[in-house]
Write a protein that holds these residues in place. Structure first.
Motif, mmCIF file in Angstrom:
data_model
loop_
_atom_site.group_PDB
_atom_site.id
_atom_site.type_symbol
_atom_site.label_atom_id
_atom_site.label_comp_id
_atom_site.label_asym_id
_atom_site.label_seq_id
_atom_site.Cartn_x
_atom_site.Cartn_y
_atom_site.Cartn_z
ATOM 1 N N THR A 105 0.835 -1.202 0.000
ATOM 2 C CA THR A 105 0.000 0.000 0.000
ATOM 3 C C THR A 105 0.868 1.250 0.000
ATOM 4 O O THR A 105 1.850 1.355 0.748
ATOM 5 C CB THR A 105 -0.920 0.017 1.233
ATOM 6 O OG1 THR A 105 -1.783 -1.121 1.180
ATOM 7 C CG2 THR A 105 -1.756 1.285 1.265
ATOM 8 N N TRP A 152 -16.282 8.198 -1.679
ATOM 9 C CA TRP A 152 -15.476 7.287 -0.857
ATOM 10 C C TRP A 152 -16.093 7.134 0.533
ATOM 11 O O TRP A 152 -16.106 6.039 1.100
ATOM 12 C CB TRP A 152 -14.045 7.781 -0.750
ATOM 13 C CG TRP A 152 -13.133 6.761 -0.138
ATOM 14 C CD1 TRP A 152 -12.967 6.494 1.195
ATOM 15 C CD2 TRP A 152 -12.281 5.842 -0.832
ATOM 16 N NE1 TRP A 152 -12.072 5.477 1.382
ATOM 17 C CE2 TRP A 152 -11.631 5.057 0.153
ATOM 18 C CE3 TRP A 152 -11.998 5.622 -2.185
ATOM 19 C CZ2 TRP A 152 -10.709 4.052 -0.177
ATOM 20 C CZ3 TRP A 152 -11.082 4.625 -2.500
ATOM 21 C CH2 TRP A 152 -10.452 3.853 -1.510
ATOM 22 N N LYS A 173 -3.639 4.417 -1.598
ATOM 23 C CA LYS A 173 -4.492 5.027 -0.586
ATOM 24 C C LYS A 173 -4.383 6.547 -0.698
ATOM 25 O O LYS A 173 -3.304 7.111 -0.547
ATOM 26 C CB LYS A 173 -4.073 4.595 0.816
ATOM 27 C CG LYS A 173 -4.899 5.241 1.926
ATOM 28 C CD LYS A 173 -4.360 4.891 3.295
ATOM 29 C CE LYS A 173 -5.138 5.619 4.391
ATOM 30 N NZ LYS A 173 -4.582 5.341 5.742
ATOM 31 N N ASN A 199 -9.056 2.134 -9.346
ATOM 32 C CA ASN A 199 -9.027 0.693 -9.595
ATOM 33 C C ASN A 199 -7.867 0.007 -8.879
ATOM 34 O O ASN A 199 -7.847 -1.223 -8.780
ATOM 35 C CB ASN A 199 -8.913 0.400 -11.095
ATOM 36 C CG ASN A 199 -10.231 0.594 -11.824
ATOM 37 O OD1 ASN A 199 -11.293 0.514 -11.222
ATOM 38 N ND2 ASN A 199 -10.162 0.857 -13.116
ATOM 39 N N SER A 202 -6.252 -0.872 -5.703
ATOM 40 C CA SER A 202 -6.556 -0.948 -4.265
ATOM 41 C C SER A 202 -5.339 -0.683 -3.387
ATOM 42 O O SER A 202 -5.482 -0.373 -2.203
ATOM 43 C CB SER A 202 -7.145 -2.323 -3.928
ATOM 44 O OG SER A 202 -6.235 -3.358 -4.270
ATOM 45 N N TRP A 203 -4.135 -0.766 -3.953
ATOM 46 C CA TRP A 203 -2.918 -0.539 -3.172
ATOM 47 C C TRP A 203 -2.589 0.953 -3.043
ATOM 48 O O TRP A 203 -1.698 1.327 -2.278
ATOM 49 C CB TRP A 203 -1.734 -1.280 -3.802
ATOM 50 C CG TRP A 203 -1.498 -0.945 -5.244
ATOM 51 C CD1 TRP A 203 -2.130 -1.471 -6.323
ATOM 52 C CD2 TRP A 203 -0.564 0.016 -5.767
ATOM 53 N NE1 TRP A 203 -1.656 -0.920 -7.493
ATOM 54 C CE2 TRP A 203 -0.693 -0.012 -7.176
ATOM 55 C CE3 TRP A 203 0.374 0.866 -5.188
ATOM 56 C CZ2 TRP A 203 0.069 0.794 -8.015
ATOM 57 C CZ3 TRP A 203 1.134 1.675 -6.011
ATOM 58 C CH2 TRP A 203 0.985 1.636 -7.405
ATOM 59 N N ALA A 229 -13.943 2.920 -2.943
ATOM 60 C CA ALA A 229 -13.546 3.236 -4.317
ATOM 61 C C ALA A 229 -14.721 3.174 -5.282
ATOM 62 O O ALA A 229 -14.854 4.028 -6.171
ATOM 63 C CB ALA A 229 -12.446 2.272 -4.777
#
Length: 331
Positions: free
Chosen positions: A3, A55, A34, A29, A31-32, A60
């Motif tokens: 992340t 959000w 933030k 798209n 997810s890593w 997302a």
């Protein structure tokens, strides 16, 4: 993938903000990634708030839906408007020219602004203002009396603050908030970088631009000269801020000791620039007022493609190193 915390700086540019919508769609798209904080002016402010509100509702997926709902609502203002593209361009040019000689206080007597009705439909500011809001917001506006950049944060945001950030003085009356008047944030910070340095922890900052850093062709016609003067005006504060960052980084060099808090922060900063210079340079200034759905969709798709290409080339830089050379670009 590990992340990575990222802050975003989103430039304004009217309907061209749909390009940024596409960029955000693609980033969401991953997810890593933030997103910690977003600085935005005008259209950049709209994108920032819609992403944060979405959000808040549903991560997302909620952010993507909120952005789409907002931009398609903007497009819906053109329902039934069937002027062909070239003719609409001429009408827009005439309209822009007319407002150079007329005041909204004389013409737009009732201060009609479609965004005044659109924004509250998509944002629950009472919840977005909450201290636990997941994304920090820094919305730029220009105080008319002083010319100063004013940044509005989550805890104070309302529809009026967003309208202030996108208030073009030739089109709309200044937005009054607490007995002070505001114009478009692009005049004083488009986008503002320093709040992401001072107020956020993320070492990675991605700047999404809606106008090219450089134009090769010399403007020679009156319209082209006027457009370039306006463009430089909206770009100047951002260029100065980036020049200051580049200068500090150059002075610091490889020094590790005797650095102040801000110097350490700027030294550690990892900067990323995402834009599409060729596309944006090809768009005429009047297209910033083009809210036809097919045009907005084309910009969204271009933004998604540009972000996808950027990720293919630079995803590995995030969390590790800068992907653009600030000193070379802005010194």
């Amino acid at each position: 993938m590990k992340t990575v915390s990222l802050s975003l700086a989103l430039q304004g540019g009217g309907a061209h903000g749909a390009f940024t919508w596409g960029v955000l769609n693609r980033l969401l798209n991953e997810s890593w990634i933030k997103i910690e904080g977003i600085s935005g002016a005008s259209a950049g402010a709209m994108n920032a708030v819609m992403l944060a509100e979405g959000w808040r509702k549903n991560g997302a997926e909620g952010a993507r839906q909120s952005l789409a709902d907002f931009w398609y609502d903007v497009a819906a203002q053109d329902v039934g408007f069937e002027i062909p593209g070239e003719m609409k361009s001429s009408v827009t040019k005439w309209w822009q020219g007319a407002f150079q000689y007329l005041s909204p206080y004389d013409v737009n007597l009732f201060d009609v602004n479609p965004l005044r009705d659109i924004i509250p439909k998509h944002v629950d500011f009472s919840k977005l203002q909450h201290a636990n809001s997941p994304i920090r917001l820094f919305i730029a506006a220009t105080e008319v009396s002083t010319g100063k950049l004013i940044l509005f944060e989550n805890k104070e945001l309302t529809t009026d603050h967003l309208l202030a950030s996108a208030c073009l003085p030739h089109v709309y009356k200044a937005i009054e908030i607490n007995q002070k008047h505001y114009w478009d944030g692009g005049y004083s910070g488009n986008p503002a970088i320093f709040p992401l340095i001072h107020e956020c922890q993320s070492k990675d900052i991605m700047i999404v631009l809606l106008q090219p850093l450089q134009r090769e062709a010399l403007p020679t016609s009156k319209d082209d000269i006027d457009d370039r003067i306006t463009e430089i005006g909206f770009h100047s504060h951002f260029m100065r801020e980036m020049h200051a960052i580049a200068t500090i980084r150059k002075v610091i060099g490889n020094r590790r000791w005797l650095l102040g808090k801000i110097e350490k922060r700027i030294k550690q900063l990892r900067t990323h620039l995402l834009t599409n210079g060729d596309l944006l340079a090809s768009l005429s200034s009047e297209t910033k007022f083009d809210n036809r759905k097919r045009f907005l969709d084309s910009l969204r798709e271009a933004g998604e493609d540009s972000a996808d290409q950027w990720l293919q080339q630079h995803a590995d830089n995030l969390g590790k190193s800068s992907s653009c050379h600030v000193e070379a670009l802005f010194k």
